[in-house]
Scaffold this motif. Structure first.
Motif, PDB file in Angstrom:
ATOM      1  N   MET A   1       0.838  -1.193   0.000  1.00  0.00           N
ATOM      2  CA  MET A   1       0.000   0.000   0.000  1.00  0.00           C
ATOM      3  C   MET A   1       0.876   1.247   0.000  1.00  0.00           C
ATOM      4  N   LYS A   2       0.491   2.231  -0.766  1.00  0.00           N
ATOM      5  CA  LYS A   2       1.226   3.479  -0.825  1.00  0.00           C
ATOM      6  C   LYS A   2       0.346   4.611  -0.280  1.00  0.00           C
ATOM      7  N   ILE A   3       0.858   5.309   0.762  1.00  0.00           N
ATOM      8  CA  ILE A   3       0.144   6.412   1.396  1.00  0.00           C
ATOM      9  C   ILE A   3       0.922   7.704   1.162  1.00  0.00           C
ATOM     10  N   LEU A   4       0.246   8.731   0.709  1.00  0.00           N
ATOM     11  CA  LEU A   4       0.855  10.053   0.530  1.00  0.00           C
ATOM     12  C   LEU A   4       0.200  11.035   1.486  1.00  0.00           C
ATOM     13  N   THR A   5       1.006  11.870   2.132  1.00  0.00           N
ATOM     14  CA  THR A   5       0.462  12.791   3.128  1.00  0.00           C
ATOM     15  C   THR A   5       1.197  14.122   3.127  1.00  0.00           C
ATOM     16  N   ASN A   6       0.567  15.146   3.702  1.00  0.00           N
ATOM     17  CA  ASN A   6       1.238  16.425   3.926  1.00  0.00           C
ATOM     18  C   ASN A   6       2.039  16.348   5.213  1.00  0.00           C
ATOM     19  N   ILE A   7       3.210  16.962   5.219  1.00  0.00           N
ATOM     20  CA  ILE A   7       4.080  16.859   6.388  1.00  0.00           C
ATOM     21  C   ILE A   7       4.744  18.201   6.640  1.00  0.00           C
ATOM     22  N   ASP A  29       8.352  -0.641  11.962  1.00  0.00           N
ATOM     23  CA  ASP A  29       7.496  -1.712  12.460  1.00  0.00           C
ATOM     24  C   ASP A  29       7.185  -2.752  11.387  1.00  0.00           C
ATOM     25  N   LYS A  30       7.142  -4.007  11.801  1.00  0.00           N
ATOM     26  CA  LYS A  30       6.866  -5.111  10.867  1.00  0.00           C
ATOM     27  C   LYS A  30       5.483  -5.001  10.243  1.00  0.00           C
ATOM     28  N   LYS A  31       4.533  -4.397  10.991  1.00  0.00           N
ATOM     29  CA  LYS A  31       3.174  -4.257  10.465  1.00  0.00           C
ATOM     30  C   LYS A  31       3.143  -3.379   9.219  1.00  0.00           C
ATOM     31  N   ALA A  32       4.181  -2.543   9.072  1.00  0.00           N
ATOM     32  CA  ALA A  32       4.194  -1.579   7.973  1.00  0.00           C
ATOM     33  C   ALA A  32       5.183  -1.957   6.869  1.00  0.00           C
ATOM     34  N   LYS A  33       5.660  -3.196   6.885  1.00  0.00           N
ATOM     35  CA  LYS A  33       6.689  -3.581   5.920  1.00  0.00           C
ATOM     36  C   LYS A  33       6.204  -3.514   4.469  1.00  0.00           C
ATOM     37  N   ASP A  34       4.877  -3.625   4.271  1.00  0.00           N
ATOM     38  CA  ASP A  34       4.340  -3.562   2.908  1.00  0.00           C
ATOM     39  C   ASP A  34       3.784  -2.180   2.570  1.00  0.00           C
ATOM     40  N   VAL A  35       4.112  -1.176   3.414  1.00  0.00           N
ATOM     41  CA  VAL A  35       3.594   0.184   3.212  1.00  0.00           C
ATOM     42  C   VAL A  35       4.701   1.104   2.705  1.00  0.00           C
ATOM     43  N   LYS A  36       4.396   1.856   1.681  1.00  0.00           N
ATOM     44  CA  LYS A  36       5.279   2.917   1.212  1.00  0.00           C
ATOM     45  C   LYS A  36       4.647   4.239   1.623  1.00  0.00           C
ATOM     46  N   PHE A  37       5.423   5.045   2.339  1.00  0.00           N
ATOM     47  CA  PHE A  37       4.892   6.277   2.918  1.00  0.00           C
ATOM     48  C   PHE A  37       5.596   7.472   2.283  1.00  0.00           C
ATOM     49  N   GLU A  59      14.416   7.070   2.675  1.00  0.00           N
ATOM     50  CA  GLU A  59      14.972   6.310   3.786  1.00  0.00           C
ATOM     51  C   GLU A  59      14.047   5.135   4.061  1.00  0.00           C
ATOM     52  N   LYS A  60      14.537   3.941   3.744  1.00  0.00           N
ATOM     53  CA  LYS A  60      13.724   2.726   3.852  1.00  0.00           C
ATOM     54  C   LYS A  60      12.447   2.904   3.033  1.00  0.00           C
ATOM     55  N   ASN A  61      11.280   2.722   3.673  1.00  0.00           N
ATOM     56  CA  ASN A  61      10.032   2.831   2.921  1.00  0.00           C
ATOM     57  C   ASN A  61       9.360   4.201   3.090  1.00  0.00           C
ATOM     58  N   PHE A  62      10.147   5.195   3.535  1.00  0.00           N
ATOM     59  CA  PHE A  62       9.638   6.560   3.665  1.00  0.00           C
ATOM     60  C   PHE A  62      10.338   7.467   2.666  1.00  0.00           C
ATOM     61  N   GLY A 373      -0.216   1.405  15.128  1.00  0.00           N
ATOM     62  CA  GLY A 373      -0.620   0.122  14.547  1.00  0.00           C
ATOM     63  C   GLY A 373      -2.116   0.061  14.304  1.00  0.00           C
ATOM     64  N   LEU A 374      -2.888   0.564  15.257  1.00  0.00           N
ATOM     65  CA  LEU A 374      -4.343   0.599  15.103  1.00  0.00           C
ATOM     66  C   LEU A 374      -4.748   1.550  13.981  1.00  0.00           C
ATOM     67  N   ALA A 375      -4.045   2.681  13.880  1.00  0.00           N
ATOM     68  CA  ALA A 375      -4.341   3.656  12.816  1.00  0.00           C
ATOM     69  C   ALA A 375      -4.060   3.055  11.449  1.00  0.00           C
ATOM     70  N   LEU A 376      -2.919   2.386  11.317  1.00  0.00           N
ATOM     71  CA  LEU A 376      -2.549   1.793  10.031  1.00  0.00           C
ATOM     72  C   LEU A 376      -3.522   0.681   9.647  1.00  0.00           C
ATOM     73  N   GLU A 377      -3.911  -0.119  10.631  1.00  0.00           N
ATOM     74  CA  GLU A 377      -4.877  -1.188  10.356  1.00  0.00           C
ATOM     75  C   GLU A 377      -6.191  -0.610   9.834  1.00  0.00           C
ATOM     76  N   TYR A 378      -6.628   0.480  10.425  1.00  0.00           N
ATOM     77  CA  TYR A 378      -7.864   1.141   9.984  1.00  0.00           C
ATOM     78  C   TYR A 378      -7.720   1.701   8.567  1.00  0.00           C
ATOM     79  N   LEU A 379      -6.607   2.336   8.303  1.00  0.00           N
ATOM     80  CA  LEU A 379      -6.393   2.934   6.985  1.00  0.00           C
ATOM     81  C   LEU A 379      -6.274   1.871   5.898  1.00  0.00           C
ATOM     82  N   LYS A 380      -5.726   0.724   6.254  1.00  0.00           N
ATOM     83  CA  LYS A 380      -5.463  -0.312   5.245  1.00  0.00           C
ATOM     84  C   LYS A 380      -6.663  -1.202   4.957  1.00  0.00           C
ATOM     85  N   TYR A 381      -7.383  -1.591   5.973  1.00  0.00           N
ATOM     86  CA  TYR A 381      -8.328  -2.699   5.800  1.00  0.00           C
ATOM     87  C   TYR A 381      -9.799  -2.356   5.962  1.00  0.00           C
ATOM     88  N   ASN A 382     -10.151  -1.168   6.366  1.00  0.00           N
ATOM     89  CA  ASN A 382     -11.572  -0.862   6.567  1.00  0.00           C
ATOM     90  C   ASN A 382     -12.136   0.001   5.448  1.00  0.00           C
TER      91      ASN A 382
END
Length: 382
Positions: A1-7, A29-37, A59-62, A373-382
């Motif tokens: 999953m690829k997430i783009l945000t303002n920072i 975190d391992k929960k985010a290993k498939d996430v590109k941020f 830097e890594k997946n960020f 972790g709870l935030a990422l789970e919500y963004l990814k799967y709901n």
């Protein structure tokens, strides 16, 4: 999953600290290993002939995308605009820049942090691109500008209302924040939301409480209306008349320090913004932290202080009050209308200490790994 945000990278802004903590979680975190941020940071630059200069670092997946371009002043823009459409026209170059980045990066989700004009421009770009969006509420624009003149209030209110959509996902840091937004801003219920308090970075729990030498009162935050800095000034003057029962320490932005009246600067100790990792030391040296905000969707300072071993007095109109109640700290939720009344509450609270067991409970429940972790789970799967 690829997430783009303002920072943004601001030392005294809670939104920046929470988002940077989330970015750190994504990288480690391992929960985010498939996430590109992807974080997009926009900086105002009047040079370059009006052209946007875009640079990237990884830097890594960020990935950080830095944009340097002219960005119109929002307050001046609002003053000169008849309506929200005029504001949109003024920011069209920025919206198009965001759009070009979205089309090139092809994110699965655009995460909006806050509802001010930069995330608003990113939101409009995401809608044009047809990309799914989620809004992480940090502050309420309508509340932040309720002291503005009517014309400005109306436009900022319209700006925040545009973040409503049945298709959006929302993350609120408190039930109070959700109820305020749906009741006073959108004036309708939303379909998809999750309430998650802001996490507490673990370095605050490593703070070692110093010995008490004086009645040191601390205040940390932006010097803006919604934070109720007027009370801090009023209390400082009251304290001076009472032969300085307390020493008052303020950490705020440099611009605010320059605007503070000399009569206040003479009776308080002011410190410029510091890195988040240095705040635990500041908190631990204080005997008490005060947070007199008129309104906050959450309020990181209060819980950071407690995690560092220092009591904090807060208002009931802060989302963090829900966290205080959860941990049995109801007695520290007070009325800040009277300096004399607050002084009495301070004297009483100064005799209290933070139970080490409570700090351990807070660390377990409020740690970034769990909350993010709870935030990422919500963004990814709901």
């Amino acid at each position: 999953m690829k997430i783009l945000t303002n920072i943004r990278f601001l030392k005294v802004a809670g939104i920046a600290q929470t988002l940077l903590s989330f970015a750190d979680f994504i990288q480690k975190d391992k929960k985010a290993k498939d996430v590109k941020f992807i974080g997009v940071n926009v900086e105002d630059n009047l040079q370059n002939g009006g052209q946007a200069i875009i640079s990237k670092s990884q830097e890594k997946n960020f990935r950080l995308i830095s944009v340097s371009m002219p960005v119109p002043n929002i307050k001046v823009t609002v003053e000169r605009s008849a309506n929200i459409k005029d504001v949109e026209k003024t920011y069209e170059p920025l919206i198009k820049t965001y759009l070009s980045i979205i089309l090139k990066e092809k994110p699965d989700l655009v995460l909006l942090n806050g509802t001010y004009y930069l995330p608003w421009c990113l939101y409009l770009a995401a809608k044009r691109a047809g990309v799914k969006t989620a809004v992480h509420y940090h502050g309420c624009l309508t509340k932040e500008t309720e002291h503005f003149v009517e014309h400005q209030r109306i436009i900022f209110h319209e700006m925040e209302k545009m973040f409503f959509s049945d298709d959006n996902k929302y993350i609120f840091p408190s039930q109070m924040a959700k109820d305020t937004v749906t009741g006073e801003v959108f004036k309708k219920e939303i379909k998809h939301f999750r309430i998650l308090p802001n996490p507490i970075p673990l370095h605050f729990f490593n703070a070692v409480k110093g010995k008490r030498k004086s009645k040191r009162i601390g205040s940390v935050g932006r010097w803006t209306y919604v934070k109720n800095p007027h009370f801090v000034e009023k209390f400082a003057l009251y304290n001076a008349r009472q032969i300085k029962n307390f020493t008052i320490h303020i950490v705020t932005d440099i611009g605010a320090i320059a605007r503070l009246p000399l009569r206040i600067l003479d009776i308080v100790k002011v410190t410029k913004p510091m890195d988040n990792h240095k705040l635990p030391d500041f908190y631990s040296k204080m005997d008490l932290i005060i947070c007199p905000s008129h309104f906050e969707t959450y309020g990181n300072v209060a819980q950071e202080a407690v995690a560092s071993g220092t009591p904090a007095l807060i208002t009931p109109t802060m989302g963090v009050a829900e966290t205080f109640r959860h941990f049995g700290l109801d007695r520290w939720i007070i009325d800040f209308s009277s300096p004399a009344r607050v002084a009495k509450a301070m004297e009483k609270t100064l005799n209290e200490t933070i139970d080490p067991v409570l700090r351990m409970e807070m660390q377990r429940e409020m740690n970034p790994q769990r909350i993010h972790g709870l935030a990422l789970e919500y963004l990814k799967y709901n």
